[in-house]
Design a protein around this motif. Structure first.
Motif, mmCIF file in Angstrom:
data_model
loop_
_atom_site.group_PDB
_atom_site.id
_atom_site.type_symbol
_atom_site.label_atom_id
_atom_site.label_comp_id
_atom_site.label_asym_id
_atom_site.label_seq_id
_atom_site.Cartn_x
_atom_site.Cartn_y
_atom_site.Cartn_z
ATOM 1 N N ALA A 106 0.829 -1.207 0.000
ATOM 2 C CA ALA A 106 0.000 0.000 0.000
ATOM 3 C C ALA A 106 0.862 1.255 0.000
ATOM 4 O O ALA A 106 0.501 2.265 -0.630
ATOM 5 C CB ALA A 106 -0.935 -0.017 1.208
ATOM 6 N N LEU A 107 2.002 1.213 0.685
ATOM 7 C CA LEU A 107 2.916 2.360 0.670
ATOM 8 C C LEU A 107 3.456 2.607 -0.730
ATOM 9 O O LEU A 107 3.532 3.759 -1.188
ATOM 10 C CB LEU A 107 4.076 2.124 1.640
ATOM 11 C CG LEU A 107 3.774 2.301 3.123
ATOM 12 C CD1 LEU A 107 4.953 1.808 3.963
ATOM 13 C CD2 LEU A 107 3.473 3.757 3.455
ATOM 14 N N TYR A 108 3.846 1.547 -1.416
ATOM 15 C CA TYR A 108 4.360 1.727 -2.777
ATOM 16 C C TYR A 108 3.265 2.220 -3.722
ATOM 17 O O TYR A 108 3.530 3.034 -4.622
ATOM 18 C CB TYR A 108 4.985 0.435 -3.292
ATOM 19 C CG TYR A 108 6.414 0.266 -2.854
ATOM 20 C CD1 TYR A 108 7.454 0.897 -3.541
ATOM 21 C CD2 TYR A 108 6.743 -0.490 -1.735
ATOM 22 C CE1 TYR A 108 8.766 0.767 -3.129
ATOM 23 C CE2 TYR A 108 8.059 -0.625 -1.318
ATOM 24 C CZ TYR A 108 9.067 0.006 -2.022
ATOM 25 O OH TYR A 108 10.380 -0.115 -1.610
ATOM 26 N N ASP A 109 2.036 1.730 -3.527
ATOM 27 C CA ASP A 109 0.925 2.245 -4.330
ATOM 28 C C ASP A 109 0.751 3.742 -4.092
ATOM 29 O O ASP A 109 0.564 4.530 -5.034
ATOM 30 C CB ASP A 109 -0.355 1.486 -3.981
ATOM 31 C CG ASP A 109 -1.497 1.738 -4.968
ATOM 32 O OD1 ASP A 109 -1.226 2.050 -6.147
ATOM 33 O OD2 ASP A 109 -2.664 1.600 -4.553
ATOM 34 N N ILE A 114 1.416 9.449 -5.678
ATOM 35 C CA ILE A 114 1.878 10.788 -5.304
ATOM 36 C C ILE A 114 2.816 11.352 -6.375
ATOM 37 O O ILE A 114 2.751 12.541 -6.713
ATOM 38 C CB ILE A 114 2.562 10.755 -3.926
ATOM 39 C CG1 ILE A 114 1.536 10.440 -2.833
ATOM 40 C CG2 ILE A 114 3.256 12.082 -3.619
ATOM 41 C CD1 ILE A 114 2.152 10.057 -1.498
ATOM 42 N N THR A 115 3.675 10.488 -6.929
ATOM 43 C CA THR A 115 4.658 10.948 -7.923
ATOM 44 C C THR A 115 4.144 10.841 -9.353
ATOM 45 O O THR A 115 4.808 11.317 -10.282
ATOM 46 C CB THR A 115 5.947 10.112 -7.818
ATOM 47 O OG1 THR A 115 5.639 8.723 -8.029
ATOM 48 C CG2 THR A 115 6.593 10.298 -6.454
ATOM 49 N N GLY A 116 2.971 10.191 -9.540
ATOM 50 C CA GLY A 116 2.437 10.018 -10.878
ATOM 51 C C GLY A 116 3.169 8.971 -11.696
ATOM 52 O O GLY A 116 3.149 9.006 -12.935
ATOM 53 N N GLN A 117 3.809 7.981 -11.024
ATOM 54 C CA GLN A 117 4.606 6.966 -11.699
ATOM 55 C C GLN A 117 4.134 5.557 -11.338
ATOM 56 O O GLN A 117 3.713 5.307 -10.203
ATOM 57 C CB GLN A 117 6.081 7.088 -11.296
ATOM 58 C CG GLN A 117 6.746 8.371 -11.734
ATOM 59 C CD GLN A 117 6.913 8.461 -13.227
ATOM 60 O OE1 GLN A 117 7.136 7.457 -13.905
ATOM 61 N NE2 GLN A 117 6.803 9.671 -13.767
ATOM 62 N N PRO A 118 4.211 4.615 -12.286
ATOM 63 C CA PRO A 118 4.003 3.215 -11.910
ATOM 64 C C PRO A 118 5.106 2.754 -10.971
ATOM 65 O O PRO A 118 6.237 3.285 -11.019
ATOM 66 C CB PRO A 118 4.065 2.471 -13.252
ATOM 67 C CG PRO A 118 4.792 3.374 -14.175
ATOM 68 C CD PRO A 118 4.521 4.772 -13.721
ATOM 69 N N PRO A 346 -0.681 5.370 -12.411
ATOM 70 C CA PRO A 346 0.411 5.350 -11.425
ATOM 71 C C PRO A 346 0.181 4.295 -10.337
ATOM 72 O O PRO A 346 -0.902 3.721 -10.212
ATOM 73 C CB PRO A 346 0.382 6.757 -10.843
ATOM 74 C CG PRO A 346 -1.042 7.200 -10.992
ATOM 75 C CD PRO A 346 -1.512 6.583 -12.277
ATOM 76 N N GLY A 347 1.214 4.075 -9.533
ATOM 77 C CA GLY A 347 1.125 3.097 -8.444
ATOM 78 C C GLY A 347 1.002 1.693 -8.995
ATOM 79 O O GLY A 347 1.716 1.302 -9.928
#
Length: 368
Positions: A106-109, A114-118, A346-347
């Protein structure tokens, strides 16, 4: 930005058919789904699929550990403080890897959103052109397994993995019948899930020599590195370790003993993406190819594993098959034939159906 709320859902996902391995039959899949929300309203999803025979956790114990021990440590934390959060987890409780994985994912998601990145862009970038997935066949009569394998190959799958680990004589028949059904060009992998001893393993490998098995996975008990080393020393086939490695300390022992050719990394064993990256790096230093395995997770855990597999060149294979095994999942995962698809989102790159999560939830809680 801070984490302000965590929700925990103990749910059960319906399987298309029972999943049978050497030590258990599952008629549905118990899972723990976590939902993290920041003070700016951004949501991250995670998942735990514990296995009391592998991770030492039950469905119920995992829920309570997240609720009472781990989730409270994250309130008001920075979602990017992944190292500090894991240290807090490990100082609070030893083990409990799938509980930690549910929050780590969940943190990585969150970080991706937040950064707009996968996620894979945050942990190494795109290391592979595509990720092929196998079809995994649970333990059945040899002819039934052969029929399943033939049907999967006919539908476009290039890799078949079969579960074995019962009586050696019947397992030999299973392997031979499946190879006969799929032809010589399809890759075949065999997983005993600790079901044999050293003598049985050597017999199976010897009597299936003509079946061109890619590798034999965890044939003996997880702790029995001595037998695994002896099997590897006399076998021309590759040996993969799975249940025998949970963390970098386990892997150091395997490397020093030269007990395996390959490593199966599972997020539920390692405690999430962050510690799994350490495993991959250590394996790379030892020139040990890796696989990202599955505990038959939903779309959430599956895509977490897929992002990990995509990000590291040492991870050569994967088993991101969970969504193929459910009647309905909590989010859509797309496959193009046997290739798992990544979205531009993202995420994790998925849209979790919150209403369906609540529908299949047996009990839940909220931590603020």
């Amino acid at each position: 930005m801070r984490i302000k709320k965590i929700e925990v859902f103990a749910a059960r996902l319906l399987l298309k058919e029972p999943f049978v391995i050497s030590y258990v039959q599952l008629d549905d899949m118990p899972t723990i789904i976590t939902r993290l929300e920041t003070d700016e309203g951004i949501v991250g999803w995670g998942e735990a699929v514990p296995d009391q025979n592998v991770t030492g956790e039950t469905w119920e114990s995992t829920y309570h550990i997240i609720q009472h021990e781990l989730a409270p440590l994250m309130i008001n934390e920075d979602p990017f403080a992944i190292d500090r959060i894991h240290k807090k987890f490990n100082n609070k409780i030893d083990g409990a890897p799938s509980a930690k994985a549910a929050l780590d994912i969940a943190l990585y998601d969150l970080m991706g959103k937040i950064t707009g990145q996968p996620i894979y862009q945050l942990i190494g970038g795109r290391a592979h052109e595509e990720l092929q997935v196998p079809r995994v066949i649970s333990i059945k009569d040899p002819q039934e397994m052969a029929n399943d394998a033939r049907n999967f190959v006919d539908s476009g799958f290039r890799n078949i993995k079969i579960k074995v680990g019962t009586k050696a004589a019947v397992d030999i028949e299973r392997i031979k019948e499946v190879r006969k059904a799929i032809g010589k060009d399809i890759q075949l992998r065999v997983d005993a899930n600790q079901g044999w001893n050293r003598i049985e393993t050597l017999r199976v490998i010897r009597e299936t020599a003509e079946c061109n098995v890619d590798w034999y996975e965890q044939p003996v008990k997880a702790h029995d590195l001595k037998s695994l080393k002896e099997i590897r020393a006399v076998s021309s086939n590759k040996v993969m370790i799975d249940e025998g490695v949970h963390n970098i300390y386990d892997l150091i022992d395997v490397i020093e003993m030269q007990a395996a050719d390959m490593l199966n990394i599972k997020l539920m064993k390692s405690g999430g993406i962050y510690p799994a990256l350490a495993l991959a790096s250590l394996a790379e230093a030892a020139e040990m190819p890796c696989q990202v395995g599955s505990m038959v997770e939903s779309a959430i855990g599956t895509m977490a594993g897929a992002h990990l597999a995509m990000s590291r060149s040492i991870i050569e294979t994967n088993e991101m098959v969970g969504p193929l095994m459910f009647l309905r999942d909590v989010a859509a995962v797309k496959y193009n034939g046997d290739v798992i698809q990544f979205s531009d989102r993202p995420g994790l790159g998925i849209e979790v159906d919150e209403e369906y999560v609540k529908e299949i939830t047996c009990f839940s809680c909220e931590i603020k």
